[in-house]
Design a protein around this motif. Sequence first.
Motif, PDB file in Angstrom:
ATOM      1  N   ARG A   1       0.826  -1.204   0.000  1.00 33.58           N
ATOM      2  CA  ARG A   1       0.000   0.000   0.000  1.00 33.58           C
ATOM      3  C   ARG A   1       0.861   1.256   0.000  1.00 33.58           C
ATOM      4  NH1 ARG A   1      -2.619  -2.813  -1.465  1.00 33.58           N
ATOM      5  NH2 ARG A   1      -4.336  -4.103  -0.739  1.00 33.58           N
ATOM      6  N   GLU A   2       2.033   1.140   0.596  1.00 33.28           N
ATOM      7  CA  GLU A   2       2.884   2.311   0.738  1.00 33.28           C
ATOM      8  C   GLU A   2       4.316   1.819   0.860  1.00 33.28           C
ATOM      9  OE1 GLU A   2       3.343   5.747   4.022  1.00 33.28           O
ATOM     10  OE2 GLU A   2       1.291   5.095   3.665  1.00 33.28           O
TER      11      GLU A   2
ATOM     12  N   VAL B   1       1.767  -3.173   4.139  1.00 30.62           N
ATOM     13  CA  VAL B   1       0.839  -4.061   3.448  1.00 30.62           C
ATOM     14  C   VAL B   1      -0.480  -4.046   4.202  1.00 30.62           C
ATOM     15  CG1 VAL B   1       2.624  -5.566   2.525  1.00 30.62           C
ATOM     16  CG2 VAL B   1       1.631  -6.068   4.738  1.00 30.62           C
ATOM     17  N   SER B   2      -1.534  -4.496   3.531  1.00 30.45           N
ATOM     18  CA  SER B   2      -2.821  -4.529   4.214  1.00 30.45           C
ATOM     19  C   SER B   2      -2.917  -5.822   5.022  1.00 30.45           C
ATOM     20  CB  SER B   2      -3.956  -4.438   3.206  1.00 30.45           C
ATOM     21  OG  SER B   2      -3.960  -5.596   2.420  1.00 30.45           O
ATOM     22  N   ARG B   3      -3.853  -5.816   5.947  1.00 31.95           N
ATOM     23  CA  ARG B   3      -3.944  -6.929   6.880  1.00 31.95           C
ATOM     24  C   ARG B   3      -4.251  -8.241   6.171  1.00 31.95           C
ATOM     25  NH1 ARG B   3      -7.786  -5.882  11.822  1.00 31.95           N
ATOM     26  NH2 ARG B   3      -9.216  -5.535  10.115  1.00 31.95           N
ATOM     27  N   GLU B   4      -5.037  -8.198   5.106  1.00 36.54           N
ATOM     28  CA  GLU B   4      -5.414  -9.429   4.409  1.00 36.54           C
ATOM     29  C   GLU B   4      -4.187 -10.068   3.759  1.00 36.54           C
ATOM     30  OE1 GLU B   4      -7.073  -6.426   3.871  1.00 36.54           O
ATOM     31  OE2 GLU B   4      -8.420  -7.023   5.509  1.00 36.54           O
ATOM     32  N   ASP B   5      -3.241  -9.235   3.315  1.00 40.95           N
ATOM     33  CA  ASP B   5      -2.077  -9.768   2.607  1.00 40.95           C
ATOM     34  C   ASP B   5      -0.919 -10.090   3.536  1.00 40.95           C
ATOM     35  OD1 ASP B   5      -3.483  -9.250   0.301  1.00 40.95           O
ATOM     36  OD2 ASP B   5      -2.676  -7.227   0.110  1.00 40.95           O
TER      37      ASP B   5
ATOM     38  N   GLU C   1       0.305   0.691  14.251  1.00 38.83           N
ATOM     39  CA  GLU C   1       1.113   0.040  13.225  1.00 38.83           C
ATOM     40  C   GLU C   1       1.768  -1.165  13.876  1.00 38.83           C
ATOM     41  OE1 GLU C   1       4.010   2.814  11.967  1.00 38.83           O
ATOM     42  OE2 GLU C   1       2.927   3.390  10.181  1.00 38.83           O
TER      43      GLU C   1
ATOM     44  N   VAL D   1       1.770  -3.269   9.161  1.00 44.73           N
ATOM     45  CA  VAL D   1       0.327  -3.387   8.984  1.00 44.73           C
ATOM     46  C   VAL D   1      -0.301  -2.291   9.820  1.00 44.73           C
ATOM     47  CG1 VAL D   1      -1.660  -4.860   9.251  1.00 44.73           C
ATOM     48  CG2 VAL D   1       0.522  -5.850   8.764  1.00 44.73           C
ATOM     49  N   ARG D   2      -1.301  -1.618   9.263  1.00 45.83           N
ATOM     50  CA  ARG D   2      -1.960  -0.569  10.041  1.00 45.83           C
ATOM     51  C   ARG D   2      -3.347  -1.047  10.424  1.00 45.83           C
ATOM     52  NH1 ARG D   2       0.334   4.214   6.369  1.00 45.83           N
ATOM     53  NH2 ARG D   2       2.354   4.339   7.366  1.00 45.83           N
ATOM     54  N   VAL D   3      -3.679  -0.890  11.704  1.00 47.09           N
ATOM     55  CA  VAL D   3      -5.003  -1.309  12.168  1.00 47.09           C
ATOM     56  C   VAL D   3      -5.619  -0.183  12.985  1.00 47.09           C
ATOM     57  CG1 VAL D   3      -4.624  -3.789  12.151  1.00 47.09           C
ATOM     58  CG2 VAL D   3      -3.952  -2.469  14.143  1.00 47.09           C
TER      59      VAL D   3
END
Lengths: 392, 170
Positions: B17-18, B30-34, B66, B84-86
């Motif tokens: 993502r970034e 990366v996103s949480r799913e990946d 993060e 991962v950002r939540v």
Amino acid sequence: MAELTRETLVLNMGPQHPSTHGVLRLLLELEGEVIVGAHPVIGYLHTGFEKEMETRTYHQNIVFPPRIEYLATFIEEQAYVLAVEKLLGITAPPRAQTIRLILAELSRIASHLVYLGTAAIDLNVSSVFMYCFRDREQILDIFEMVSGQRMMHGYFRIGGLQWDLPEGFVPRVRAFLEELPRHLDEYEALLTDNLIWRRRTEGVAVLSADDALRYGCTGPVLRGSGVPYDVRKAFPYGGYDQYAFDIPVGRRGDAFDRYRVRMEEMRQSRRIVLQALDRLAPGPVMVDDPKVALPPRSELVRSMEAVIHHFKLVSEGIHPPPGEVYAAVESPRGEKGYYIVSDGSNRPVRVRVRSASFNNLQALPVMLYRGTVADVVVAIASIDIVLGDVDR
Amino acid sequence: MTGAPARLAARLAAAVRERAEFRDELTLVVSREDLLEALQAARAEGFVMLTDLTAVDRHPARPRFEVVYLLTALDPPARVRLKVRVEADDATVPSATGLWPGASWLEREVYDLFGIVFIGHPDLRRILLPDDWEGHPLRKDYPLVEEPVQFRGHTPKVPSQIIPRVPPGQ
């Protein structure tokens, strides 16, 4: 924790047990005398350094690292100042780097001497314990000569050192290093071929290379299992790439191999210090950057600019650029890293201490599996944990 | 940026993502799913060691937390950081204990000090603090209490307020 049935007995060891090297508690599940489960319980020495570091400026935080791993204080300070220097994008002058390296390697010798002494006294070799502390005492005297403190030095600064070395430092270190090999040979003579030492350490607390990697072990625990990973070689810092030294590696990953690895590391550290003493050239010990280093006292009476910089540094501290860095050094226990997140203010947003002992201790249940109660003491000693480093 | 980190970034291009490079360190968000697939890809790329797993509280920024994974390759030596950002009200991350058993204690520590829950962790309990502790100390909104001074005749000033926080750009 499995239920207390007729087959297994739960035995509590610690946190006051003398061989846990601090406040570590172990819950051992026993079948007869064989260990089928070990559960380390930690946190008795949790001090909250990471939270504490978020509330102070970068300079004020220098006092915390030596209190985390209190056996190898200079290495710990080096890790922190290297992380902040990386964040700022500066490097210390060559003389400061060489002095840091000398003191860090002496710290490593001092720390390994504590390991050797405590591992020996765990198996009732009290003479080696006393000899080791005699040698460590000499190193601490050298440290006191340099920084005025025996343990919590606070001698490294962001961008250099507090002050230059005192008179007579080099001859004194040389005199100590002259004596050291003879002493190390003496300890080897007392332990390495000693039948009891061999029987108690060979084939005990075995950790395979694969397990060591999966559990994130570093330092002598990983190298004793045969993986030649050393931060000084892999990610050179502070000029280590210009020095000739070897990485000792074990074969079987038992307590005896870790002991041999540490003994050899002391000799290699001595080699590095001797080379560094030869290269110690005169020069400044602090970067010439008014945003980071305090101006010298003589400037303050002459230049208004210096007074302003001094005031800004003392009343605010430094403002690093926003970003995040991770800088690691090779501590006597493995990879010690500082992960610092900055948002551009004068305080870090987050300081994370990646401690080697924490990860190494995780592998303890693997080492102890199917061992005996008598081996627990050997296993804990061979990991060489520092509970301040585990709990932070 | 060359070598293993660059190869990993290329391999994960779809999931990233970034991407940030600061002081020769590569950070991939990366996103949480990946996440688990990204960690597996990193391990296949040679990053065999999970050096560190930690979290950062970015309060008051959003998303708030993060979770940071620092991976190390041994031969040739390289490092890469995955993040991962939540959000605070949905602070769950899949556990990496299936890939590295050594992640177990690190995840327990993050749960202990940040309150981030790791799905699939075999034994998610507090590790450093007592089991009955309330709150998660490393969150930015956790009140910082310092010991009052026990004698009269001085202006109380707690150590963390001696040098106030100066925001950037002042």
